[in-house]
Design a protein around this motif. Structure first.
Motif, PDB file in Angstrom:
ATOM      1  N   GLU A 108       0.819  -1.208   0.000  1.00  0.00           N
ATOM      2  CA  GLU A 108       0.000   0.000   0.000  1.00  0.00           C
ATOM      3  C   GLU A 108       0.857   1.264   0.000  1.00  0.00           C
ATOM      4  O   GLU A 108       0.445   2.310  -0.510  1.00  0.00           O
ATOM      5  CB  GLU A 108      -0.946  -0.009   1.211  1.00  0.00           C
ATOM      6  N   ALA A 109       2.056   1.158   0.558  1.00  0.00           N
ATOM      7  CA  ALA A 109       2.944   2.322   0.638  1.00  0.00           C
ATOM      8  C   ALA A 109       3.950   2.391  -0.512  1.00  0.00           C
ATOM      9  O   ALA A 109       4.750   3.321  -0.579  1.00  0.00           O
ATOM     10  CB  ALA A 109       3.698   2.285   1.972  1.00  0.00           C
ATOM     11  N   HIS A 110       3.892   1.430  -1.439  1.00  0.00           N
ATOM     12  CA  HIS A 110       4.896   1.367  -2.504  1.00  0.00           C
ATOM     13  C   HIS A 110       4.511   2.271  -3.675  1.00  0.00           C
ATOM     14  O   HIS A 110       3.374   2.221  -4.153  1.00  0.00           O
ATOM     15  CB  HIS A 110       5.076  -0.071  -2.994  1.00  0.00           C
ATOM     16  N   PRO A 111       5.429   3.089  -4.169  1.00  0.00           N
ATOM     17  CA  PRO A 111       5.107   4.042  -5.235  1.00  0.00           C
ATOM     18  C   PRO A 111       4.761   3.390  -6.581  1.00  0.00           C
ATOM     19  O   PRO A 111       4.133   4.029  -7.429  1.00  0.00           O
ATOM     20  CB  PRO A 111       6.392   4.880  -5.354  1.00  0.00           C
ATOM     21  N   LYS A 112       5.155   2.153  -6.809  1.00  0.00           N
ATOM     22  CA  LYS A 112       4.864   1.496  -8.087  1.00  0.00           C
ATOM     23  C   LYS A 112       3.630   0.599  -8.034  1.00  0.00           C
ATOM     24  O   LYS A 112       3.376  -0.177  -8.946  1.00  0.00           O
ATOM     25  CB  LYS A 112       6.084   0.692  -8.546  1.00  0.00           C
ATOM     26  N   VAL A 113       2.877   0.751  -6.961  1.00  0.00           N
ATOM     27  CA  VAL A 113       1.621   0.016  -6.807  1.00  0.00           C
ATOM     28  C   VAL A 113       0.469   1.007  -6.860  1.00  0.00           C
ATOM     29  O   VAL A 113       0.429   1.973  -6.093  1.00  0.00           O
ATOM     30  CB  VAL A 113       1.606  -0.779  -5.480  1.00  0.00           C
ATOM     31  N   THR A 114      -0.454   0.790  -7.790  1.00  0.00           N
ATOM     32  CA  THR A 114      -1.569   1.725  -7.997  1.00  0.00           C
ATOM     33  C   THR A 114      -2.625   1.603  -6.909  1.00  0.00           C
ATOM     34  O   THR A 114      -3.134   2.601  -6.402  1.00  0.00           O
ATOM     35  CB  THR A 114      -2.225   1.478  -9.372  1.00  0.00           C
ATOM     36  N   TRP A 115      -2.988   0.354  -6.573  1.00  0.00           N
ATOM     37  CA  TRP A 115      -3.964   0.103  -5.499  1.00  0.00           C
ATOM     38  C   TRP A 115      -3.727  -1.273  -4.900  1.00  0.00           C
ATOM     39  O   TRP A 115      -3.116  -2.137  -5.512  1.00  0.00           O
ATOM     40  CB  TRP A 115      -5.406   0.236  -5.983  1.00  0.00           C
ATOM     41  N   VAL A 116      -4.227  -1.458  -3.675  1.00  0.00           N
ATOM     42  CA  VAL A 116      -4.115  -2.730  -2.961  1.00  0.00           C
ATOM     43  C   VAL A 116      -5.471  -3.055  -2.354  1.00  0.00           C
ATOM     44  O   VAL A 116      -6.161  -2.171  -1.832  1.00  0.00           O
ATOM     45  CB  VAL A 116      -3.066  -2.669  -1.822  1.00  0.00           C
ATOM     46  N   LYS A 117      -5.861  -4.326  -2.425  1.00  0.00           N
ATOM     47  CA  LYS A 117      -7.079  -4.776  -1.745  1.00  0.00           C
ATOM     48  C   LYS A 117      -6.750  -5.950  -0.826  1.00  0.00           C
ATOM     49  O   LYS A 117      -6.220  -6.970  -1.261  1.00  0.00           O
ATOM     50  CB  LYS A 117      -8.155  -5.194  -2.757  1.00  0.00           C
ATOM     51  N   TYR A 118      -7.062  -5.750   0.438  1.00  0.00           N
ATOM     52  CA  TYR A 118      -6.950  -6.799   1.441  1.00  0.00           C
ATOM     53  C   TYR A 118      -8.036  -6.521   2.473  1.00  0.00           C
ATOM     54  O   TYR A 118      -8.144  -5.394   2.968  1.00  0.00           O
ATOM     55  CB  TYR A 118      -5.563  -6.809   2.092  1.00  0.00           C
TER      56      TYR A 118
END
Length: 391
Positions: free
Chosen positions: A276-286
């Motif tokens: 969730e905090a990574h700049p190369k990740v657009t979105w996270v679902k958990y």
């Protein structure tokens, strides 16, 4: 032999078949196709179901019986039947419940093979399915027709890890005199019990976390006794039953389900927080991330968030390709629920044959990644994903 204990772990470990004359501590394998009778009257009474006993391993077997009894105890179900795979459980349950001319309402975010049943095979038998989007549950009642038989849902969903409110679905079903059928594979009986929220039948792919080590295939449907009776009669004729060996493996695996799933969830939560905090990740679902749109519902009906994390890599299809090609430790596979962390690209694997508009409705993008978080040290899992994202 079912031991009447309150705690999940004790039920999982102490629910066992009766001990033989050898007084074994661990239940043996019953690798037999058939069973013998003392005389003609016992045979007649057994096949007439006046006497309850094993007749033929396509119908029942001591190892399969034990596995079913354990899952029923875990889910709070009256009865169950075990299958050769999760999809055998899904198809046999649907085929039992549905007649030509019937209709199903389902969430659009379902496993690709289940979608294939709804769109490719059921129409041949004049059975139709209407989908509702995960974010448009208010449209469900408008989809119900006079010939609708049941509402079907996965929660959390595959692969988007979306969450549906089981109590809300149950209320609709009761209002319209429909059955509620729930795929509880991602959550397992340890994390979620749909029957407590009004489900009539619960389906599992035991291949996943129930086994937990990527060894055997299996499936099971549990729920109301009268419904399982009909599923049993259908399956007794059509033959999709679970093998004794696989049942033996799965039953032993259930003994460690609680401790394994606890660690899976701990690792998954840490990984989701990192992503969730990574700049190369657009979105996270958990489900147990506060940013999840159905976080409150997940907290209400789940013990923990499960072992599946979904996220989108920046850069679309090319970004996703580079990410997958640079994975070093984690496994590239379409399976899930293993001790080993598995990274999957749903758009090109599990949902490759799903229509583009259905993928879109289910939130499956070209850059979407599904991670089945394993039991390796979480720092090693994070390190592998971090170096792949960096490239």
């Amino acid at each position: 032999m079912k031991v009447n204990k309150k705690h999940f772990e004790t039920e999982a470990i102490r629910t066992q078949s009766e001990t033989t004359q050898f007084s074994e501590h661990s239940v043996p394998l019953y690798l037999t196709s058939g069973f013998v009778f003392d005389d003609a009257e016992e045979m007649r009474a057994s096949f007439a179901e006046e006497k309850q006993r094993d007749l033929y391993s396509r119908y029942s077997n001591p190892n399969v019986n034990e596995f079913v009894e354990k899952v029923c105890a875990m889910e709070g179900a009256e009865s169950g039947f075990a299958f050769a795979s999760g999809m055998a459980a899904v198809f046999s349950t649907f085929a039992t419940l549905l007649n030509a001319g019937d209709h199903v309402v389902s969430c659009s975010s379902v496993f690709g093979a289940t979608h294939g049943l709804f769109t490719k095979y059921f129409p041949k038998w004049n059975i139709e399915c209407s989908y509702f989007n995960i974010d448009e549950v208010e449209t469900i009642e408008s989809l119900i027709q006079p010939n609708t038989k049941f509402i079907y849902a996965e929660t959390p969903t595959n692969p988007g890890v979306d969450v549906l409110d089981l109590a809300f679905l149950s209320t609709i079903c009761k209002k319209h005199n429909l059955l509620l059928v729930v795929d509880n594979c991602f959550a397992t009986p340890y994390l979620q019990n749909p029957i407590k929220f009004g489900a009539d039948l619960v389906i599992h792919s035991a291949t996943k976390l129930m086994d937990g080590q990527g060894r055997v295939l299996g499936g099971i449907t549990v729920g109301k006794k009268e419904l399982i009776r009909e599923i049993y009669l259908f399956s007794r004729l059509t033959g999709p039953s679970l093998s004794p060996f696989n049942a033996w493996v799965l039953s032993k695996s259930l003994e460690t389900l609680a401790v394994r799933v606890e660690k899976h969830c701990e690792n998954a939560m840490k990984l989701a927080t990192f992503l969730e905090a990574h700049p190369k990740v657009t979105w996270v679902k958990y489900p147990f991330l506060k940013s999840h749109p159905k976080y409150d519902i997940a907290k209400k009906q789940m013990r923990l968030g499960g072992n599946i994390v979904a996220f989108e890599v920046a850069g679309g299809l090319e970004g996703g390709r580079l990410f997958f090609d640079n994975i070093k430790m984690c496994s590239l596979s379409a399976n899930l629920g293993d001790t080993r962390t598995i990274v999957t690209h749903p758009a090109s694997t599990t949902h490759a044959k799903v229509e583009p508009e259905v993928k879109k409705a289910a939130g499956i993008t070209d850059g979407m990644v599904r991670i089945s978080v394993g039991l390796e040290h979480v720092d090693d899992i994070i390190q592998d994903l971090e170096q792949a994202l960096a490239k």
